[in-house]
Scaffold this motif. Sequence first.
Motif, PDB file in Angstrom:
ATOM      1  N   ASP A 230      77.761  48.536  -1.844  1.00 15.76           N
ATOM      2  CA  ASP A 230      77.607  49.529  -0.806  1.00 15.76           C
ATOM      3  C   ASP A 230      77.761  50.885  -1.492  1.00 15.76           C
ATOM      4  O   ASP A 230      78.266  51.881  -0.988  1.00 15.76           O
ATOM      5  N   GLN A 231      77.252  51.117  -2.972  1.00 10.83           N
ATOM      6  CA  GLN A 231      77.355  52.199  -3.732  1.00 10.83           C
ATOM      7  C   GLN A 231      75.866  52.881  -3.814  1.00 10.83           C
ATOM      8  O   GLN A 231      76.086  54.261  -4.162  1.00 10.83           O
ATOM      9  N   LEU A 232      74.975  52.220  -3.967  1.00 11.82           N
ATOM     10  CA  LEU A 232      73.590  52.706  -4.300  1.00 11.82           C
ATOM     11  C   LEU A 232      72.520  52.631  -3.538  1.00 11.82           C
ATOM     12  O   LEU A 232      72.271  51.258  -3.305  1.00 11.82           O
ATOM     13  N   VAL A 233      71.586  53.557  -3.044  1.00 13.27           N
ATOM     14  CA  VAL A 233      70.396  52.963  -2.518  1.00 13.27           C
ATOM     15  C   VAL A 233      69.224  53.516  -3.378  1.00 13.27           C
ATOM     16  O   VAL A 233      69.333  54.660  -3.935  1.00 13.27           O
ATOM     17  N   ARG A 234      68.162  52.731  -3.411  1.00 13.98           N
ATOM     18  CA  ARG A 234      67.096  53.097  -4.365  1.00 13.98           C
ATOM     19  C   ARG A 234      65.797  52.824  -3.562  1.00 13.98           C
ATOM     20  O   ARG A 234      65.558  51.648  -3.100  1.00 13.98           O
ATOM     21  N   GLN A 235      64.823  53.769  -3.465  1.00 10.44           N
ATOM     22  CA  GLN A 235      63.520  53.708  -2.846  1.00 10.44           C
ATOM     23  C   GLN A 235      62.482  54.195  -3.559  1.00 10.44           C
ATOM     24  O   GLN A 235      62.715  55.230  -4.358  1.00 10.44           O
ATOM     25  N   GLU A 236      61.294  53.641  -3.542  1.00  8.77           N
ATOM     26  CA  GLU A 236      60.144  53.854  -4.421  1.00  8.77           C
ATOM     27  C   GLU A 236      59.170  54.219  -3.420  1.00  8.77           C
ATOM     28  O   GLU A 236      58.496  53.669  -2.385  1.00  8.77           O
TER      29      GLU A 236
END
Length: 284
Positions: A230-236
């Motif tokens: 619940d620390q980081l979200v990544r989208q490409e």
Amino acid sequence: MADQQPSDAAKRAFAIRLRDLRLDAGLSGVALAERCGWNKSKISKIEHGGQSPTEADVKAWATACGAEDQIQALVAARREVEQMWLEYRRELRAGMKHIQIRSMPLFERTKLLRVYEAVHIPGYLQTFRYAATQFEIHARHHGLPVEDAEDAARNRLERQRLLGTGTNAFIFVLEASALYNNIGGAEVMNEQFDRLLEIAAMPYVSVGIIPLGQPRTLLFPGEGFYLFDDQLVRQEFWSGMLRNSRPEDVGYFLRTFDALKAQAVFGSAATEHVETARARLRET
């Protein structure tokens, strides 16, 4: 708007935060500019997003507003906003194969990885040939060395050693449409379907499929994203990558993932959708 980058909202939010700091201090834009030794137009440009403040600007702004105790937090927020959007042309300078290795420590320390994909099989679940074909497509599109595609694929598959070990847990949610996008031809896709079902049967791994034509509780399938705990979200995206660790934004994606997961089927029901896609491939 369609031409806005995903980090624009964060930049606007930071500009509003600086404006509120000025207003809380009871300063006009002209007064703040005088205290900082700036042209008065600079205040307006920063507050309306026309100019990004440097770290020195942020420190001067907070000091002029009598908010020295907020400097550390403001500088950290500014750095995060600047780092949220990474353009592919800058990120890919290291080469596709190096990017895959560079992200490995993040995957290793993530205890629960949640992944949503709408258009292709997630990298974590790919076979070598599927991944190599995908990297070759990316290489041609971005003007990168095509000969690096196989090394990049091997490095990507290195992540799969974490699957089923219990050290890390995984939840994958795929739109059924991802099963129908033909990457590499029938033989590659058949191999990919086998691997997908093999991984889905592993312990500590869940693979869900959102059926085609199912009534949506969300408006439409969106861009894929990875949630690292619940620390980081990544989208490409086609032109870059969004990385965000702001708690309110990560919380938004956690809620979104839960809503998508609720629409998915798992276990034998998910297997049926994979086999339906395989049968459709044989007919083409």
